[in-house]
Scaffold this motif. Structure first.
Motif, PDB file in Angstrom:
ATOM      1  N   GLN A 168      46.534  38.773  46.025  1.00 51.33           N
ATOM      2  CA  GLN A 168      45.411  37.848  45.913  1.00 51.33           C
ATOM      3  C   GLN A 168      45.169  37.479  44.447  1.00 51.33           C
ATOM      4  OE1 GLN A 168      44.184  36.906  48.751  1.00 51.33           O
ATOM      5  NE2 GLN A 168      42.282  35.795  48.292  1.00 51.33           N
ATOM      6  N   ALA A 169      45.192  38.491  43.576  1.00 56.67           N
ATOM      7  CA  ALA A 169      45.009  38.215  42.150  1.00 56.67           C
ATOM      8  C   ALA A 169      46.191  37.439  41.578  1.00 56.67           C
ATOM      9  CB  ALA A 169      44.827  39.531  41.386  1.00 56.67           C
ATOM     10  N   HIS A 172      45.996  33.764  42.687  1.00 57.87           N
ATOM     11  CA  HIS A 172      45.036  32.987  41.883  1.00 57.87           C
ATOM     12  C   HIS A 172      45.618  32.656  40.519  1.00 57.87           C
ATOM     13  CE1 HIS A 172      41.871  32.895  38.737  1.00 57.87           C
ATOM     14  NE2 HIS A 172      41.346  31.994  39.555  1.00 57.87           N
ATOM     15  N   SER A 302      41.289  36.650  37.062  1.00 64.25           N
ATOM     16  CA  SER A 302      41.892  36.947  38.361  1.00 64.25           C
ATOM     17  C   SER A 302      41.389  38.254  38.962  1.00 64.25           C
ATOM     18  CB  SER A 302      43.422  37.009  38.226  1.00 64.25           C
ATOM     19  OG  SER A 302      43.935  35.790  37.756  1.00 64.25           O
ATOM     20  N   TYR A 305      39.319  38.072  42.293  1.00 60.96           N
ATOM     21  CA  TYR A 305      40.118  37.678  43.447  1.00 60.96           C
ATOM     22  C   TYR A 305      40.928  38.864  43.971  1.00 60.96           C
ATOM     23  CZ  TYR A 305      38.827  32.999  41.999  1.00 60.96           C
ATOM     24  OH  TYR A 305      38.106  31.887  41.659  1.00 60.96           O
ATOM     25  N   PHE A 308      38.473  41.064  45.782  1.00 60.40           N
ATOM     26  CA  PHE A 308      38.146  40.490  47.090  1.00 60.40           C
ATOM     27  C   PHE A 308      39.264  40.775  48.096  1.00 60.40           C
ATOM     28  CE2 PHE A 308      38.669  36.981  50.116  1.00 60.40           C
ATOM     29  CZ  PHE A 308      37.479  37.123  50.821  1.00 60.40           C
ATOM     30  N   SER A 404      33.182  33.479  52.028  1.00 59.79           N
ATOM     31  CA  SER A 404      33.697  34.011  50.764  1.00 59.79           C
ATOM     32  C   SER A 404      34.832  33.146  50.229  1.00 59.79           C
ATOM     33  CB  SER A 404      34.177  35.450  50.958  1.00 59.79           C
ATOM     34  OG  SER A 404      33.115  36.295  51.365  1.00 59.79           O
ATOM     35  N   LEU A 405      35.756  32.758  51.111  1.00 63.98           N
ATOM     36  CA  LEU A 405      36.852  31.888  50.683  1.00 63.98           C
ATOM     37  C   LEU A 405      36.332  30.524  50.223  1.00 63.98           C
ATOM     38  CD1 LEU A 405      39.456  32.678  53.483  1.00 63.98           C
ATOM     39  CD2 LEU A 405      39.528  33.427  51.108  1.00 63.98           C
ATOM     40  N   GLN A 408      34.953  30.943  46.738  1.00 61.95           N
ATOM     41  CA  GLN A 408      36.051  31.112  45.788  1.00 61.95           C
ATOM     42  C   GLN A 408      36.770  29.795  45.530  1.00 61.95           C
ATOM     43  OE1 GLN A 408      38.533  34.241  47.355  1.00 61.95           O
ATOM     44  NE2 GLN A 408      37.313  35.833  46.395  1.00 61.95           N
ATOM     45  N   ALA A 413      33.337  33.402  42.275  1.00 62.07           N
ATOM     46  CA  ALA A 413      34.180  34.513  42.726  1.00 62.07           C
ATOM     47  C   ALA A 413      33.429  35.839  42.843  1.00 62.07           C
ATOM     48  CB  ALA A 413      35.366  34.681  41.776  1.00 62.07           C
TER      49      ALA A 413
END
Length: 468
Positions: A168-169, A172, A302, A305, A308, A404-405, A408, A413
């Motif tokens: 995820q990070a 991003h 990042s 993210y 999350f 949440s998405l 973001q 975030a």
């Protein structure tokens, strides 16, 4: 006699001609609808017909003009010279003819073009991504029987959570770099994906009890890293192709036993295909031109993210602990969820164009949010009942993840991270205390997070500046 009498020759005829011209000037505007010259000269009718013909020829371009000067510019662009204007059209100069055309042609203004939706989603791509998120689960159905039960689930879950957070990070960070060019994004993925796979493998292998479990952890971590690369670079069709062995084997389980070789070989074949496809996609980015002055984003940007991804993975794991099929339903819904993210942005832009005050836009924005949530959550309730899952828990979890998405996607975030992590920690702590399956900890945590996230969304995205 009642009045003076002209003594000049032809006086009666001149008086009669003057009366006729006066009557013509009075009646002509009502008959012809245009200005009539004060004196009819030889050849005037022919010249009027020429002006009428020119007006008919240029009507489409003269009609939108707001001043005769615009018509004059049009005539000049048509190449009309002063000699042609005088001899053919009977006007002294360009501006006189332009004024005559301006008066002859009624004003009509074309409708402005309908604004296009800059956030129109790719329907096929969104549906395909939802399918790609779910298809790897067939690998567990194929190879699960060959793996030792001791410590397997725990090792796979830990490695999966690390992979979710890392990817995820990394995703991003790669998307930020993708805005400056595919070369920079490719470099980021080429460095980050192998490191993430190795980190997840080490974390899962530390809990595994045998070499076979460690191999399963490494396979899962490598696939998630390769799939993340392909999804970021927009290679969904290629990823679907490399998953065809697993798809075929998992589908065949409904009526045929593939045997040990195929149960182990098909997932490994898909893994090798995914890794090879990711390497090919990364190699293709090396030919892209480098962006001048591209800056590397900081790691801090990042971090939320990645956190999350950890929180979302934990919430999904807690939901799947009691109802494993609910995870499949939620995974398949990620395609429609992504489609609705685009629709929300498109509908918000349309609301921005049609409202006049910030308060009116805030109301419209809240209505758009409610509509998108209803469209997303509506099919999930019957799907949860179909797979014997708890509808309330699934709906609250899905709402939490989708909002949440959405936040973001607009660059907000940290609130989703804090709220989702709090919900996951609360539900996990209740689970560790020995709560029975089906406890209310997860729906309570997700419900509170969803309410807070909705309030943040209405406040943040209800401002016109957020959609500029």
């Amino acid at each position: 006699m009642s009045g003076p009498m002209s003594l000049e020759p032809g006086g009666a005829e001149q008086d009669t001609l003057a009366l006729r011209l006066a009557d013509y000037r009075t009646l002509a505007p009502h008959v012809t609808g245009r200005h009539t010259p004060a004196l009819v000269l030889p050849g005037h009718a022919t010249r009027c017909d020429a002006v009428d013909g020119l007006a008919a020829e240029l009507a489409d371009r003269v009609a939108p003009a707001v001043h005769p000067y615009e018509v004059a510019a049009l005539l000049e662009s048509e190449g009309l010279t002063g000699e042609v204007i005088r001899e053919k059209y009977g006007h002294t100069d360009l501006f006189s003819l332009a004024t005559a055309l301006y008066q002859r042609v009624p004003r009509t203004f074309p409708e402005p073009p309908r604004p296009t939706d800059p956030w129109r989603p790719d329907h096929l791509r969104c549906a395909l991504r939802g399918l790609l998120f779910a298809l790897p689960g067939l690998a567990y159905a194929l190879a699960g029987r060959l793996l030792p039960p001791d410590g397997l689930v725990r090792a796979l879950v830990v490695a999966g959570l690390v992979s979710w957070a890392w990817n995820q990070a990394l995703g991003h960070r790669a998307y930020v770099r993708l805005a400056t060019g595919r070369l920079e994004a490719g470099r980021t993925l080429a460095k980050g994906a192998p490191l993430g796979a190795a980190t997840a493998t080490v974390a899962g292998a530390a809990l595994s009890g045998s070499g076979v479990t460690a191999l399963a952890v490494a396979t899962q971590s490598a696939y998630l890293a390769a799939a993340g690369v392909l999804l970021v670079l927009g290679r969904e069709r290629l990823l679907l192709a490399v998953l065809s062995p697993v798809t075929a084997g998992g589908t065949a389980l409904l009526w045929w036993e593939p045997g040990t070789v195929l149960r182990a070989g098909l997932p490994l074949l898909s893994l090798l295909g995914a890794v090879a496809a990711a390497c090919w996609a990364l190699r293709a980015t090396r030919t892209a031109p480098a962006a001048p002055g591209a800056t590397r984003p900081g790691l801090w940007q990042s971090l939320p993210y990645g956190l999350f991804g950890l929180a979302a993975g934990s919430l999904v794991f807690l939901a799947g602990r009691d109802h494993p099929w609910a995870v499949i339903v939620l995974t398949l819904s990620m395609g429609p969820a992504e489609w609705l993210l685009y629709r929300y942005r498109g509908l918000s832009v349309a609301a921005l164009r049609s409202t006049r005050t910030p308060a009116a836009f805030r109301v419209r924005s809240a209505a758009v949010l409610a509509g998108c949530l209803l469209v997303y959550l509506g099919p999930l309730a019957p799907a949860a009942l179909l797979v014997d899952a708890e509808p309330v828990t699934l709906l609250l979890l899905a709402a939490t993840l989708w909002i949440s998405l959405l936040l973001q996607a607009f660059g907000t975030a940290w609130p989703p991270v804090v709220l989702c992590l709090t919900a996951a920690v609360f539900a996990g702590a209740v689970m560790l205390t020995g709560a029975p399956p089906g406890s209310a900890a997860l729906p309570l945590g997700c419900g509170a997070a969803a309410l807070c996230l909705t309030a943040v969304t209405v406040r943040q995205l209800g401002r016109p500046a957020a959609h500029g």
